[in-house]
Structure formats: C-alpha cells, structure tokens
Design an enzyme around this catalytic site. Structure first.
Site, PDB file in Angstrom:
ATOM      1  N   ASP A 130       1.715  -3.472   6.982  1.00 28.24           N
ATOM      2  CA  ASP A 130       1.025  -4.325   7.787  1.00 28.24           C
ATOM      3  C   ASP A 130       0.075  -5.176   6.998  1.00 28.24           C
ATOM      4  OD1 ASP A 130       0.510  -5.041  10.931  1.00 28.24           O
ATOM      5  OD2 ASP A 130      -1.561  -4.847  10.024  1.00 28.24           O
ATOM      6  N   GLU A 141       7.881   8.862  -7.138  1.00 27.64           N
ATOM      7  CA  GLU A 141       7.496  10.360  -7.317  1.00 27.64           C
ATOM      8  C   GLU A 141       8.430  11.190  -6.247  1.00 27.64           C
ATOM      9  OE1 GLU A 141       3.622  11.559  -7.224  1.00 27.64           O
ATOM     10  OE2 GLU A 141       2.694   9.673  -8.466  1.00 27.64           O
TER      11      GLU A 141
END
Ligand code: GLC
Length: 571
Positions: free
Chosen positions: A238, A287
């Site tokens: 956002d 990751e």
C-alpha cells in the site's frame, strides 16, 4: 504446474508473532521457481464486500474460502486480499492497529491459515496487503507517542513537529491529505494544552510512520516474515511510493497537490530513498522458497519513475495506473501501451495492467455507464487480457458491475468522502457487496440472505448475479471465463511482446479508431474504439469477441462493431 497436497503446520493460536510450531512449508507452489507472476491474472478481493461467511453483513475470510471454487472456475492464478488485520476500520482496514492479528470482523488467524492452504489446494496463490506508510492511531506505538512528552523518543516513530505561527497554531508545512484538508493534526498534550502536530497523508486516524527510525524498518521486516512463514505468495504494498519524506519537510508550494500526483514529484511521495526499502524487502522475499512477490501501489508521476519500482532487485510488479487513467481513445491507448512496454522492458520487468480497484470508479461507469459503458468495459478487458504481462481484475468487473452512485448518504463510510470539501467524492460506490445469486439485495452475499450487506445493492443487479450469468456464454462473466481459459491455452498470450502491423495488412479503408496488434505465434487482437463499424480483412479464425460478431470462414472481410475487441488466430 502440479498442485499436490498441502502440508499444514500445527494449529496455531491467535497470539501475535508466536506460531506454536515452526510452520511447515505451506504450499505445493513453494518448490517452484517459475516466474508465474510475469503473466498471472490476479483477482482483487476487497474483503468487506466479497462474500460474508458468518452472516454479519460484512465480507470475511470464511466467505472467501467458500467462494474459492468460483475463483478457480473463473480461471484466476492468484487472489490479492485487502487488509484483514486488527483495525478500528477508520479506512476500511487500511488503518492497521496490529499487522499480525486478524480483526474479529474478518475471522481469526486460523481462518487466514486455512484460507491460504485451501487456496493453494485449488491452485490459487494468495497475496496479502501490507500498509507500511502509516499505522492506525490505535496502534500501540501511536498511543505511546501521544501519551509521551514532546521530546520523548516514543514520538520519533512518527512525524511530530511543532506548528508554525506565534503559538504553533499553524500546521508545520503546507502538505495536503490525500483525503482532503491539511495533512497535519494537532494533539493536546498531557495536561490538555495544545501541543505538537503529527503528519497523516491520509485520515487523521492514519498517522504516518518515520521510516528513518530503525524500529520501524525492523518491525516491518518481521511482519513480512510472519506472513511469509504462513505461506503467502506475496504482498501488495500500500502506498509504496510513500514512506520517505523529503528532508526538512519542505512546503510543496501550491494547493490541490493530490491532483498533481500523476505528474509531479511531491515532497512526500516517490522520493528516491524509498527504493532502499523495496530493495531490502526483495532480499527477504528471495530468502523464501518459491517465487514470492511484491506488487507496488505506486502513484508515480511518469512511467519512467514507475519502472524504477520494478528494477531487478526491487519489486516484481507495479500497477499501471497510467493505463487505467487513459481515455477510450485510439492514439492515447496506443501511446500508453507502447510507453508502458518500453519503460518496463528497460528494467526487464513485465507490465501490470489494471482497469479498476477499490479506490476508483468502476470502469463501466468511467467509460460512460449504461449499455455503452458496458460495451467499452468488455472491449477494454479483452484488450487488456491480450496485452503482454500480468493483469489485475477487481471483484465484480467480471459481472460488468457499475459504480453505485445513489447510496443513501447515511450509510457511506469512506473517509475520503467524509473529508472531501464538496462531499461528493467517495469510494463506497465501487465497494458494494457482490451479488452472488437470488433476486434481491444482498443477493446471497450473506449465507441464505440472513442479514443485509453493509451497503445495499441496487435492483438492477438481479440480472448481474453470478448465478444469473454463470451459464450464459454471452454474459460478461461468460466473456471473462472464456477469455481467461483462452489466455492459458493460446501460446502467444501472457508474457512476451507485441507488434503493431502495418495498417495495410488488415485495413480496407480509413479506420482511425482501430487498434490492431500481433503477438507471436499467430495471434491478432483488433480493437475498434470508435462509434462506427469498421470493415477489415478477416485476420484469421475468431477466438472470442466482446460483442456478438459474425465472422464466417467463408468471408474474407469482417465488420467490427463499435467499441469491440476480438481475438483471432492468424491464418
Ligand atoms: C491506498 C489504498 C486505499 C487507502 C490508502 C491509505 O491507496 O488502496 O484504499 O485508503 O492507501 O491506506
């Protein structure tokens, strides 16, 4: 893609931040390394208005779960769900009090986990919202800040300043809230005396965070991990162009600043240093196994500046609001398509097309409303789905829904409307609960219509329900279903490039309102954006059209009706 069973971690409690066990990998997708997002069709669920599972009139996580078979049958690859976190709902959940808790209005953390794993079993990925620019005023950090003395460290996580004027009675600078009025609110200090001002680029209930504070950065990294550990496939960020404010908080120097959002760099948006944050977040996403993604809600002043958000070490996607804002006009459409593809390809990213969302008037209405608005909306959707890259759909556009413009004033909830000077703007009209079936509001939005939806749906929607359209191939829902199916089947569609053929290849005469593009292998898209029919050489076998189109193989020519798109497999 093979979707196999799902290994779910042990049941966890609602307590924030502490899974009872280390979560098991939550999806079959997460062994995959395909860049699925480069051409994914992603469906936006505005949770309050999608489907209500518990019968309180407000959409929730259970409601989404019950409608997963619908989403699978529609043919979308992923779902983005707007915020469902603990919130006082001053901005429909975009005022987050705790990102690791589910608001009871929407369910529990267990419901969120069940939804993620069940969606994966349906072959649907889940993208959740993250709201980093601000918190709710009810967030523990903000409450601490207000209770603290002006110089206290607790204020440093937000943007507090002394006012201007002799007694600090004027806001610290001239910045304006996106929702209208000044972007600053003055607080009362501990003994009731008028005190410092805090920055809120949106509602006063949404104080802006200070992203130079290390705790703010660390907290958000943990929030990302919290949801990644629970198996989400990505984040919609956002106000991804927010967070960093120009040093010294200089005046913008003019009024009506928000109208300049699409063309000027404002001192509080799209600052270069915001990209450091996105680069760090990309490292975290990478990751995790599988291709976890982030999509930026970034209102950048140019396509060039927008492309910076999708550089290879930053985010995967950024909504193309320049495309969304382009009028239904041939040259303008062609320019925005070309410029979008050129700028995103400079950084190796696909373009992310979108026509509607929960902040903007539905595109049927933007294109004029009524029958002609719907014709254009259908043509625009079919054009968008043929363009190279990914596309987002906003719930209800597949039903051809219009903006609801006559909602009773006392039911409106949107802070943007409540703060606007003329009281006229507001986003509730695109947030009316979806009509699923039956013949009256709330059209099975709640189980067995046991409650009213939080906003009433219009009479005319009885012909627009999912039930009414499902078996009708000519309906807007039928059009979307078939287009999404073809998009998977036709090898030319999805990621890649497009070419504009020489006009003479298909044109028979003057056709100033026609757009024609080719995609290899063997695909042609024709779009007549004009009010007059256009006759062309038939480009091949008709695959689908946004209107009833007569294109028999026996004829070398075909008449494209006004406001229509057609897909052709080239001869
Ligand atoms: C984004 C959201 C919008 C919200 C605002 C503040 O623009 O899409 O709905 O009001 O951010 O969080």
């Amino acid at each position: 893609m093979t979707v196999t069973g799902h290994a779910q971690g042990a049941t966890r409690t609602q307590s924030p931040g502490k899974p009872a066990t280390v979560p098991a990998p939550a999806t079959a997708f997460h062994g995959e390394t395909t860049p699925w997002w480069r051409d994914a069709v992603i469906y936006q669920v505005y949770i309050r208005s999608f489907a209500d599972g518990n019968g309180d009139g407000v959409g929730d996580l259970l409601g989404i779960r019950t409608r997963l078979p619908y989403l699978r049958a529609l043919g979308v690859d992923a779902v983005w769900i707007t915020p469902f976190y603990a919130s006082p709902m001053a901005d429909g959940g975009y005022d987050v009090a705790e990102h690791r808790e589910v608001d009871p209005l929407f369910g529990t953390l267990g419901d969120a986990e069940a939804l993620i794993s069940e969606a994966h079993r349906h072959g649907i990925r889940i993208i959740v919202d993250i709201v980093p620019n601000h918190t709710s005023a009810a967030h523990r950090w903000f409450r601490e800040a207000v209770e603290a003395a002006p110089a206290d460290a607790a204020r440093e996580r937000y943007i507090f300043r002394e006012g201007r004027g002799e007694h600090g009675e004027l806001p610290p600078n001239d910045w304006e809230s996106v929702f209208g009025g000044p972007a600053w609110t003055r607080i009362a200090e501990r003994h009731g005396e008028p005190g410092e001002w805090y920055l809120h680029l949106f509602d006063p209930a949404q104080p802006d965070l200070n992203w130079w504070h290390p705790e703010v950065r660390a907290e958000h990294e943990q929030i990302l991990r919290f949801w990644l550990d629970r198996g989400v496939d990505g984040f919609r960020i956002d106000v991804a162009h927010g967070m960093i404010k120009a040093e010294g908080l200089p005046d913008a120097g003019f009024t009506n600043q928000i109208q300049m959002l699409g063309s000027t760099v404002l001192p509080y948006f799209d600052q270069d240093e915001v990209h450091e944050i996105h680069r760090r977040w990309r490292e975290i996403l990478d990751e995790y196994p599988g291709e976890r993604i982030a999509v930026a809600e970034a209102w950048a002043p140019s396509l060039e500046r927008l492309a910076a958000y999708v550089r290879p070490d930053e985010l995967h996607q950024a909504f193309n609001f320049h495309f969304l804002g382009t009028p239904w006009q041939r040259d303008e459409l062609r320019t925005v398509i070309d410029d979008s593809l050129r700028t995103s390809s400079l950084v190796g990213a696909p373009t992310t097309w979108v026509l509607s969302n929960h902040d903007i008037r539905r595109h049927v209405t933007r294109y004029g409303g009524g029958e002609s608005g719907l014709r254009r909306a259908r043509a625009a959707a079919l054009m968008m789905l043929a363009l190279p890259g990914s596309a987002y759909l906003y719930q209800g556009e597949e039903l051809g829904l219009e903006e609801v413009l006559d909602l009773p004033a006392e039911l409106l909830r949107d802070p943007q409307r409540l703060r606007s000077a003329d009281g006229s703007s507001g986003r509730d009209g695109c947030r009316v609960p979806l009509p699923w079936g039956g013949s009256e509001s709330p059209y099975n939005f709640t189980p067995m219509n046991i409650a009213n939806g939080w906003l009433p749906a219009p009479q005319q929607w009885r012909e627009k329900t999912v039930e009414a359209q499902w078996d009708d191939a000519a309906s807007t829902l039928g059009l979307y279903r078939r287009a999404l199916k073809l998009r998977r089947e036709l090898p030319a569609l999805g990621d890649g490039r497009l070419d504009w053929p020489e006009d003479t290849e298909v044109l028979l005469g003057d056709a100033e309102d026609l757009l024609v593009f080719h995609r290899a292998p063997g695909f042609v898209c024709t779009v007549n954006v004009g009010a007059k029919p256009v006759t062309i050489r038939r480009p091949g076998a008709l695959e689908i059209a946004s209107v009833d189109l007569d294109a028999p193989a026996s004829s070398d020519t075909v008449v494209l009706p006004p406001d229509s798109t057609a897909w052709w497999s080239a001869r």
